[in-house]
Design a protein around this motif. Structure first.
Motif, PDB file in Angstrom:
ATOM      1  N   VAL A  32      39.190  44.059  29.761  1.00  0.00           N
ATOM      2  CA  VAL A  32      38.287  43.499  30.761  1.00  0.00           C
ATOM      3  C   VAL A  32      38.127  41.994  30.615  1.00  0.00           C
ATOM      4  CG1 VAL A  32      35.938  43.623  31.713  1.00  0.00           C
ATOM      5  CG2 VAL A  32      37.021  45.682  30.768  1.00  0.00           C
ATOM      6  N   LEU A  33      38.084  41.310  31.745  1.00  0.00           N
ATOM      7  CA  LEU A  33      37.655  39.915  31.773  1.00  0.00           C
ATOM      8  C   LEU A  33      36.339  39.845  32.533  1.00  0.00           C
ATOM      9  CD1 LEU A  33      38.117  36.911  31.166  1.00  0.00           C
ATOM     10  CD2 LEU A  33      39.262  36.735  33.411  1.00  0.00           C
ATOM     11  N   ILE A  34      35.273  39.407  31.844  1.00  0.00           N
ATOM     12  CA  ILE A  34      33.989  39.142  32.502  1.00  0.00           C
ATOM     13  C   ILE A  34      34.032  37.713  33.032  1.00  0.00           C
ATOM     14  CG2 ILE A  34      31.504  38.948  32.209  1.00  0.00           C
ATOM     15  CD1 ILE A  34      31.740  40.839  29.800  1.00  0.00           C
ATOM     16  N   LEU A  35      33.768  37.551  34.309  1.00  0.00           N
ATOM     17  CA  LEU A  35      33.715  36.225  34.921  1.00  0.00           C
ATOM     18  C   LEU A  35      32.290  35.941  35.369  1.00  0.00           C
ATOM     19  CD1 LEU A  35      36.503  37.830  36.264  1.00  0.00           C
ATOM     20  CD2 LEU A  35      37.048  35.422  36.525  1.00  0.00           C
ATOM     21  N   TYR A  36      31.828  34.716  35.113  1.00  0.00           N
ATOM     22  CA  TYR A  36      30.461  34.360  35.494  1.00  0.00           C
ATOM     23  C   TYR A  36      30.390  32.869  35.791  1.00  0.00           C
ATOM     24  CZ  TYR A  36      30.101  32.935  30.556  1.00  0.00           C
ATOM     25  OH  TYR A  36      30.296  32.349  29.329  1.00  0.00           O
ATOM     26  N   GLY A  37      29.208  32.412  36.185  1.00  0.00           N
ATOM     27  CA  GLY A  37      29.047  31.019  36.573  1.00  0.00           C
ATOM     28  C   GLY A  37      28.499  30.167  35.451  1.00  0.00           C
ATOM     29  N   GLY A  38      27.215  29.818  35.565  1.00  0.00           N
ATOM     30  CA  GLY A  38      26.609  28.937  34.577  1.00  0.00           C
ATOM     31  C   GLY A  38      25.898  29.686  33.472  1.00  0.00           C
ATOM     32  N   LYS A  85      46.977  39.730  28.934  1.00  0.00           N
ATOM     33  CA  LYS A  85      47.348  40.992  29.585  1.00  0.00           C
ATOM     34  C   LYS A  85      46.106  41.826  29.951  1.00  0.00           C
ATOM     35  CE  LYS A  85      51.994  41.357  27.606  1.00  0.00           C
ATOM     36  NZ  LYS A  85      52.030  39.949  27.149  1.00  0.00           N
ATOM     37  N   LEU A  86      45.145  41.161  30.579  1.00  0.00           N
ATOM     38  CA  LEU A  86      43.915  41.820  30.994  1.00  0.00           C
ATOM     39  C   LEU A  86      44.160  42.563  32.311  1.00  0.00           C
ATOM     40  CD1 LEU A  86      41.475  38.884  30.161  1.00  0.00           C
ATOM     41  CD2 LEU A  86      42.285  40.734  28.688  1.00  0.00           C
ATOM     42  N   ASP A  87      43.462  43.668  32.498  1.00  0.00           N
ATOM     43  CA  ASP A  87      43.778  44.505  33.654  1.00  0.00           C
ATOM     44  C   ASP A  87      42.565  44.956  34.468  1.00  0.00           C
ATOM     45  OD1 ASP A  87      42.662  46.462  32.021  1.00  0.00           O
ATOM     46  OD2 ASP A  87      44.595  47.365  31.502  1.00  0.00           O
ATOM     47  N   PHE A  88      41.374  44.409  34.172  1.00  0.00           N
ATOM     48  CA  PHE A  88      40.187  44.735  34.965  1.00  0.00           C
ATOM     49  C   PHE A  88      39.263  43.521  34.969  1.00  0.00           C
ATOM     50  CE2 PHE A  88      36.299  46.530  36.446  1.00  0.00           C
ATOM     51  CZ  PHE A  88      36.648  47.658  37.185  1.00  0.00           C
ATOM     52  N   LEU A  89      38.803  43.121  36.162  1.00  0.00           N
ATOM     53  CA  LEU A  89      37.908  41.977  36.295  1.00  0.00           C
ATOM     54  C   LEU A  89      36.497  42.450  36.608  1.00  0.00           C
ATOM     55  CD1 LEU A  89      40.114  39.559  38.469  1.00  0.00           C
ATOM     56  CD2 LEU A  89      40.107  39.893  35.982  1.00  0.00           C
ATOM     57  N   LEU A  90      35.521  41.875  35.920  1.00  0.00           N
ATOM     58  CA  LEU A  90      34.119  42.208  36.148  1.00  0.00           C
ATOM     59  C   LEU A  90      33.364  40.920  36.453  1.00  0.00           C
ATOM     60  CD1 LEU A  90      31.967  44.405  36.232  1.00  0.00           C
ATOM     61  CD2 LEU A  90      31.613  44.063  33.776  1.00  0.00           C
ATOM     62  N   ALA A  91      32.983  40.752  37.701  1.00  0.00           N
ATOM     63  CA  ALA A  91      32.275  39.554  38.148  1.00  0.00           C
ATOM     64  C   ALA A  91      30.781  39.741  37.964  1.00  0.00           C
ATOM     65  CB  ALA A  91      32.591  39.274  39.612  1.00  0.00           C
ATOM     66  N   PRO A 130      42.075  45.407  39.724  1.00  0.00           N
ATOM     67  CA  PRO A 130      40.805  46.005  40.149  1.00  0.00           C
ATOM     68  C   PRO A 130      39.622  45.126  39.748  1.00  0.00           C
ATOM     69  CG  PRO A 130      41.682  47.142  38.229  1.00  0.00           C
ATOM     70  CD  PRO A 130      42.746  46.184  38.661  1.00  0.00           C
ATOM     71  N   ILE A 131      38.573  45.179  40.574  1.00  0.00           N
ATOM     72  CA  ILE A 131      37.381  44.354  40.385  1.00  0.00           C
ATOM     73  C   ILE A 131      36.142  45.238  40.427  1.00  0.00           C
ATOM     74  CG2 ILE A 131      36.042  42.396  41.267  1.00  0.00           C
ATOM     75  CD1 ILE A 131      38.507  41.648  42.946  1.00  0.00           C
ATOM     76  N   LEU A 166      41.251  43.779  47.860  1.00  0.00           N
ATOM     77  CA  LEU A 166      40.212  42.958  47.236  1.00  0.00           C
ATOM     78  C   LEU A 166      38.806  43.536  47.375  1.00  0.00           C
ATOM     79  CD1 LEU A 166      41.497  39.384  48.170  1.00  0.00           C
ATOM     80  CD2 LEU A 166      41.928  40.719  46.097  1.00  0.00           C
ATOM     81  N   PHE A 167      38.674  44.727  47.960  1.00  0.00           N
ATOM     82  CA  PHE A 167      37.383  45.396  47.898  1.00  0.00           C
ATOM     83  C   PHE A 167      37.039  45.679  46.435  1.00  0.00           C
ATOM     84  CE2 PHE A 167      38.176  46.839  52.326  1.00  0.00           C
ATOM     85  CZ  PHE A 167      36.929  46.603  52.878  1.00  0.00           C
ATOM     86  N   PRO A 168      35.831  45.317  45.980  1.00  0.00           N
ATOM     87  CA  PRO A 168      35.433  45.743  44.635  1.00  0.00           C
ATOM     88  C   PRO A 168      35.446  47.271  44.534  1.00  0.00           C
ATOM     89  CG  PRO A 168      33.941  44.055  45.463  1.00  0.00           C
ATOM     90  CD  PRO A 168      34.807  44.467  46.619  1.00  0.00           C
TER      91      PRO A 168
END
Length: 385
Positions: A32-38, A85-91, A130-131, A166-168
């Motif tokens: 998993v890659l966690i993506l966030y802002g500030g 080699k990450l395979d899932f994104l979590l915004a 996937p997101i 691109l639908f979550p």
């Protein structure tokens, strides 16, 4: 009503304490890659909750996604995804983080220069990661749709794109996560949701009674809850209604089978790219002026809007339309959001700069009738001075 197909595969997990559900929603073997802002996601404890919910999964993190997510920043996330080699994104955040994550999802697997994704509106996407999302700022509806917008700083281009991939897969909506938002961001969210609804509703009649009443209900809800949403940050019921309304405003339902406008957004994107004005605030700048310039083309729906949303039922047709536009402007202004370019120190030079960008990006036939050419865009921008 026009022919349409409607499909929305995003699972919504709504309510207090729902972040823990991530453990069941993300595959156990996901990288998993966690993506966030500030820093707010960390300060409020939301990131800690997300990490806990992910348990023993392999997790990387990427922060610093801007309010208008930039291609330059997002490409660093793309390189991280590819290297690890990450395979899932979590915004984890609002619409900007989710939009940025959608770009990363497509760009990480794209064979070519990723900016082409934005340039071609997403039509060239063939695969995407996937997101999932954890929404902390109700505004854009990106948590339940397949669209996004990214900015390339080097060329001052802000472009939309979309694709069914691109639908979550899921979106966690916990209204309590909005309690710590600054009032400015809450106001922006109210305006963003309002204009999203308007862009799909205020065009011309096609006898789509369900969509019209649905849209009018969303608009009335936003008007009714706005004062409390600003005044009482920890009012769960109000924030729950704001969060769900913003999601409903752009999940495809009210836009199914009806003409859509989006000229306000396209002009607003250029103002953001050039002058770094918050997205929602550019919408407040453009919409009242656009409605006035387009009053003849939108006459029937403007009269319906006046009667059903603002209860304006007396006076001549033009008087009712003028009053409805004035009420719209007042609604934005009462939220502390200016509706004049002069409030940002912008004048005729800005009008010319925006027109140049519209021409450069092919935005020369906007609106539901494709009748907003550069000359009409000039009239709209001048009416917003």
């Amino acid at each position: 009503m026009k022919n349409f197909e409607f499909h929305n595969p995003t699972r919504i997990v709504f309510g207090t304490g729902t972040v823990s559900r991530i453990n069941q929603l993300v595959p156990e073997t996901a990288r998993v890659l966690i993506l966030y802002g500030g820093a707010s996601a960390e300060k409020t404890g939301t990131l800690a909750e997300v990490r806990k919910a992910l348990g023993q999964r392999s997790v990387h993190e990427f922060g610093g996604i801007e309010p208008n997510p930039s291609y330059e920043t997002l490409m660093r996330a793309v390189r991280l995804v590819q290297a690890e080699k990450l395979d899932f994104l979590l915004a984890v955040g609002g619409g900007s983080v989710i939009d940025g994550s959608k770009f990363v999802a497509a760009a990480a697997l794209y064979q070519g220069e990723p900016w082409e994704i934005a340039e071609q509106g997403g039509s060239n996407i063939r695969q995407a990661l996937p997101i999932g999302t954890v929404l902390t700022l109700p505004a854009t509806g990106s948590e339940m749709n397949n669209g996004a917008v990214v900015t390339r700083k080097a060329t001052q281009a802000k472009l939309p794109f979309r694709h069914p991939l691109l639908f979550p897969q899921f979106s966690v909506l916990d209204p309590s996560k909005t309690f710590t938002l600054p009032a400015k961001q809450v106001a922006n969210g109210l305006v963003d949701a309002y204009v999203h609804t308007i862009e799909q509703y205020l065009t011309y009649p096609v006898q789509a009674s369900v969509q019209d009443r649905y849209a009018e209900g969303l608009l009335q809800t936003l008007i009714e809850i706005a004062p409390q949403a600003i005044a009482a940050p920890d009012d769960y019921a109000t924030r729950a209604n704001l969060m769900w309304t913003a999601t409903q405003a752009l999940n495809g339902l009210i836009g199914a089978g009806v003409p859509q406008d989006w000229a306000t957004h396209m002009i607003g994107h250029e103002l953001t790219a050039l002058y770094d004005i918050d997205h929602a605030r550019t919408l407040a700048l453009v919409l009242p002026a656009l409605l006035d310039v387009q009053r003849d083309a939108k006459r029937a729906k403007l009269l319906q809007y006046a009667a059903r949303v603002w209860n304006i039922r007396t006076g001549s047709e033009d008087e009712r339309i003028t009053a409805a536009i004035a009420q719209t402007r007042s609604f934005f202004e009462e939220l502390g959001i200016p509706t004049r370019l002069s409030a940002y120190g912008l004048g005729e030079d800005a009008v010319e700069a925006v027109l140049q960008q519209l021409q450069a990006h092919g935005m020369t036939a906007l609106g539901e009738h494709r009748d907003i050419d550069l000359a009409r865009s000039r009239r709209i921008l001048q009416a917003a001075l």
